[in-house]
Design a protein around this motif. Structure first.
Motif, PDB file in Angstrom:
ATOM      1  N   VAL A   1       0.863  -1.179   0.000  1.00  0.00           N
ATOM      2  CA  VAL A   1       0.000   0.000   0.000  1.00  0.00           C
ATOM      3  C   VAL A   1       0.901   1.231   0.000  1.00  0.00           C
ATOM      4  O   VAL A   1       1.737   1.403   0.888  1.00  0.00           O
ATOM      5  CB  VAL A   1      -0.928   0.010   1.243  1.00  0.00           C
ATOM      6  N   LEU A   2       0.739   2.062  -1.026  1.00  0.00           N
ATOM      7  CA  LEU A   2       1.543   3.270  -1.123  1.00  0.00           C
ATOM      8  C   LEU A   2       0.875   4.402  -0.351  1.00  0.00           C
ATOM      9  O   LEU A   2      -0.344   4.542  -0.362  1.00  0.00           O
ATOM     10  CB  LEU A   2       1.712   3.687  -2.585  1.00  0.00           C
ATOM     11  N   LYS A   3       1.688   5.210   0.278  1.00  0.00           N
ATOM     12  CA  LYS A   3       1.180   6.377   0.989  1.00  0.00           C
ATOM     13  C   LYS A   3       0.685   7.403  -0.026  1.00  0.00           C
ATOM     14  O   LYS A   3       1.198   7.491  -1.140  1.00  0.00           O
ATOM     15  CB  LYS A   3       2.289   7.017   1.830  1.00  0.00           C
ATOM     16  N   ASP A   4      -0.302   8.200   0.386  1.00  0.00           N
ATOM     17  CA  ASP A   4      -0.823   9.261  -0.473  1.00  0.00           C
ATOM     18  C   ASP A   4       0.288  10.190  -0.947  1.00  0.00           C
ATOM     19  O   ASP A   4       0.290  10.634  -2.092  1.00  0.00           O
ATOM     20  CB  ASP A   4      -1.881  10.081   0.272  1.00  0.00           C
ATOM     21  N   GLU A   5       1.240  10.474  -0.063  1.00  0.00           N
ATOM     22  CA  GLU A   5       2.328  11.383  -0.403  1.00  0.00           C
ATOM     23  C   GLU A   5       3.189  10.835  -1.538  1.00  0.00           C
ATOM     24  O   GLU A   5       3.620  11.586  -2.415  1.00  0.00           O
ATOM     25  CB  GLU A   5       3.205  11.664   0.832  1.00  0.00           C
ATOM     26  N   VAL A   6       3.416   9.539  -1.537  1.00  0.00           N
ATOM     27  CA  VAL A   6       4.217   8.912  -2.597  1.00  0.00           C
ATOM     28  C   VAL A   6       3.467   8.981  -3.919  1.00  0.00           C
ATOM     29  O   VAL A   6       4.035   9.351  -4.951  1.00  0.00           O
ATOM     30  CB  VAL A   6       4.565   7.450  -2.238  1.00  0.00           C
TER      31      VAL A   6
ATOM     32  N   GLU B   1       9.075  13.711  -0.587  1.00  0.00           N
ATOM     33  CA  GLU B   1       7.642  13.533  -0.819  1.00  0.00           C
ATOM     34  C   GLU B   1       6.913  14.816  -0.476  1.00  0.00           C
ATOM     35  O   GLU B   1       7.271  15.517   0.480  1.00  0.00           O
ATOM     36  CB  GLU B   1       7.095  12.405   0.057  1.00  0.00           C
TER      37      GLU B   1
ATOM     38  N   ASN C   1       4.144  17.143   1.104  1.00  0.00           N
ATOM     39  CA  ASN C   1       3.548  17.109   2.431  1.00  0.00           C
ATOM     40  C   ASN C   1       2.090  17.532   2.313  1.00  0.00           C
ATOM     41  O   ASN C   1       1.797  18.647   1.892  1.00  0.00           O
ATOM     42  CB  ASN C   1       4.307  18.060   3.357  1.00  0.00           C
ATOM     43  N   ASN C   2       1.183  16.644   2.713  1.00  0.00           N
ATOM     44  CA  ASN C   2      -0.243  16.951   2.554  1.00  0.00           C
ATOM     45  C   ASN C   2      -0.764  17.970   3.568  1.00  0.00           C
ATOM     46  O   ASN C   2      -1.944  18.295   3.562  1.00  0.00           O
ATOM     47  CB  ASN C   2      -1.089  15.679   2.577  1.00  0.00           C
TER      48      ASN C   2
ATOM     49  N   TRP D   1       0.855  20.877  -1.456  1.00  0.00           N
ATOM     50  CA  TRP D   1      -0.060  19.769  -1.765  1.00  0.00           C
ATOM     51  C   TRP D   1      -1.203  20.257  -2.653  1.00  0.00           C
ATOM     52  O   TRP D   1      -1.507  19.646  -3.672  1.00  0.00           O
ATOM     53  CB  TRP D   1      -0.601  19.188  -0.466  1.00  0.00           C
TER      54      TRP D   1
END
Length: 125
Positions: free
Chosen positions: A8-13, A53, A55-56, A61
């Motif tokens: 599972v990839l992070k949203d940031e990636v 990456e 930052n949300n 973002w």
């Protein structure tokens, strides 16, 4: 036999990779991207090489999301034809009062202006 699990990839990636691909498809240089996002050249270089990456929780973002949305709008209007997308970005537009890529390069305000324009056109199709 257990099924293989996908990582599972992070949203940031995901967002960072999508932004880098979008900037490449729109012919924006790293310096253009840095100016739009308010990031240093070093940060953008690290981002392109997978070492930084987005930052949300920072304004970068929302700006990145807007650029990706702009590309998707333009792609849907022009049927995904990359050559037409690039041509549109680099051709003077009388409605916008300039070349879209140049307007976007000026910063977030230009990016939002072009994005709203494309949303309006897409709404009429």
């Amino acid at each position: 036999m257990a099924a293989l699990e996908k990582p599972v990839l992070k949203d940031e990636v995901v967002m960072t990779k999508a932004l880098v691909r979008t900037a490449e498809r729109l012919d924006f240089r790293q310096s253009d991207l840095g100016r739009m996002l308010g990031l240093s050249g070093a940060s953008v270089s690290r981002m392109v090489h997978g070492q930084y990456e987005l930052n949300n929780h920072r304004p970068e973002w929302d700006t990145a999301l807007t650029l990706i949305r702009l590309y998707r709008s333009l792609s849907s209007i022009l049927g995904g034809q990359e050559d037409l997308i690039r041509r549109w970005m680099h051709t003077p537009n009388t409605d916008l009062g300039g070349v879209p890529a140049d307007i976007i390069r000026r910063g977030a305000a230009g990016l939002f202006t072009v994005g709203l324009y494309l949303d309006g056109i897409r709404g009429r199709i």
